[in-house]
Write a protein that holds these residues in place. Sequence first.
Motif, PDB file in Angstrom:
ATOM      1  N   ARG A 145       0.818  -1.205   0.000  1.00 55.33           N
ATOM      2  CA  ARG A 145       0.000   0.000   0.000  1.00 55.33           C
ATOM      3  C   ARG A 145       0.860   1.266   0.000  1.00 55.33           C
ATOM      4  N   ILE A 146       1.917   1.271   0.791  1.00 51.61           N
ATOM      5  CA  ILE A 146       2.748   2.472   0.889  1.00 51.61           C
ATOM      6  C   ILE A 146       3.552   2.680  -0.391  1.00 51.61           C
ATOM      7  N   LYS A 147       4.039   1.619  -1.005  1.00 55.26           N
ATOM      8  CA  LYS A 147       4.724   1.754  -2.303  1.00 55.26           C
ATOM      9  C   LYS A 147       3.779   2.345  -3.342  1.00 55.26           C
ATOM     10  N   THR A 148       2.545   1.882  -3.334  1.00 59.50           N
ATOM     11  CA  THR A 148       1.544   2.407  -4.257  1.00 59.50           C
ATOM     12  C   THR A 148       1.250   3.873  -3.936  1.00 59.50           C
ATOM     13  N   ALA A 149       1.159   4.185  -2.645  1.00 52.53           N
ATOM     14  CA  ALA A 149       0.890   5.564  -2.223  1.00 52.53           C
ATOM     15  C   ALA A 149       1.982   6.504  -2.702  1.00 52.53           C
TER      16      ALA A 149
ATOM     17  N   LEU B  31      -4.329  13.357  -6.788  1.00 49.75           N
ATOM     18  CA  LEU B  31      -5.266  12.913  -5.758  1.00 49.75           C
ATOM     19  C   LEU B  31      -4.875  13.480  -4.397  1.00 49.75           C
ATOM     20  N   THR B  32      -5.868  13.754  -3.581  1.00 51.40           N
ATOM     21  CA  THR B  32      -5.610  14.237  -2.221  1.00 51.40           C
ATOM     22  C   THR B  32      -5.187  13.072  -1.346  1.00 51.40           C
ATOM     23  N   LEU B  33      -4.657  13.385  -0.178  1.00 49.30           N
ATOM     24  CA  LEU B  33      -4.295  12.325   0.775  1.00 49.30           C
ATOM     25  C   LEU B  33      -5.518  11.492   1.146  1.00 49.30           C
ATOM     26  N   GLU B  34      -6.653  12.149   1.300  1.00 45.21           N
ATOM     27  CA  GLU B  34      -7.879  11.439   1.647  1.00 45.21           C
ATOM     28  C   GLU B  34      -8.258  10.450   0.547  1.00 45.21           C
ATOM     29  N   GLU B  35      -8.162  10.891  -0.701  1.00 46.55           N
ATOM     30  CA  GLU B  35      -8.511  10.024  -1.830  1.00 46.55           C
ATOM     31  C   GLU B  35      -7.534   8.850  -1.945  1.00 46.55           C
TER      32      GLU B  35
ATOM     33  N   ASP C 118      -9.236   5.454   7.584  1.00 46.18           N
ATOM     34  CA  ASP C 118      -8.913   6.622   8.402  1.00 46.18           C
ATOM     35  C   ASP C 118      -7.631   7.268   7.877  1.00 46.18           C
ATOM     36  N   VAL C 119      -7.706   8.521   7.469  1.00 51.24           N
ATOM     37  CA  VAL C 119      -6.554   9.226   6.906  1.00 51.24           C
ATOM     38  C   VAL C 119      -5.431   9.348   7.925  1.00 51.24           C
ATOM     39  N   SER C 120      -5.775   9.565   9.177  1.00 50.61           N
ATOM     40  CA  SER C 120      -4.722   9.713  10.193  1.00 50.61           C
ATOM     41  C   SER C 120      -3.966   8.400  10.392  1.00 50.61           C
ATOM     42  N   TYR C 121      -4.661   7.274  10.276  1.00 52.20           N
ATOM     43  CA  TYR C 121      -3.984   5.980  10.383  1.00 52.20           C
ATOM     44  C   TYR C 121      -3.061   5.771   9.173  1.00 52.20           C
TER      45      TYR C 121
END
Length: 119
Positions: A72-76, A85-89, A98-101
């Motif tokens: 997930r983080i590599k994709t992010a 895209l926003t962080l939320e998206e 949860d965006v904070s997580y």
Amino acid sequence: LTLWNREIDAGNISSGKRKLVEIMKRYIEDHYRSKITKDHVGCCVRKSPNYAASLFRSVTGQTISEYVHSIRIKTAIGLLQESELTLEEISEFLGYSDVSYFHKVFRRMTGKKPSEYRS
């Protein structure tokens, strides 16, 4: 001594077990955007959840959860650098509710804030 024993044990992993782990990795790579549990991964190789989780960790050195987060983080990182895209998206797209997580996991794994990867 412990590290030496791990290296010896790692050399004794059969090709059948390695093949099962490759199947589990492929399953995770195909479904990383959804919730993945050891039950799901165990089911995909027709083994008990605990056996699948233990086998995965013994072969890869990572838990199933750690492996999911790493994908997930590599994709992010790619999305942060290549998209608008926003962080939320991005968080939602990757399966974090949860965006904070998402932010916390991102910092733990990369040592940086997501905003530091924006181009």
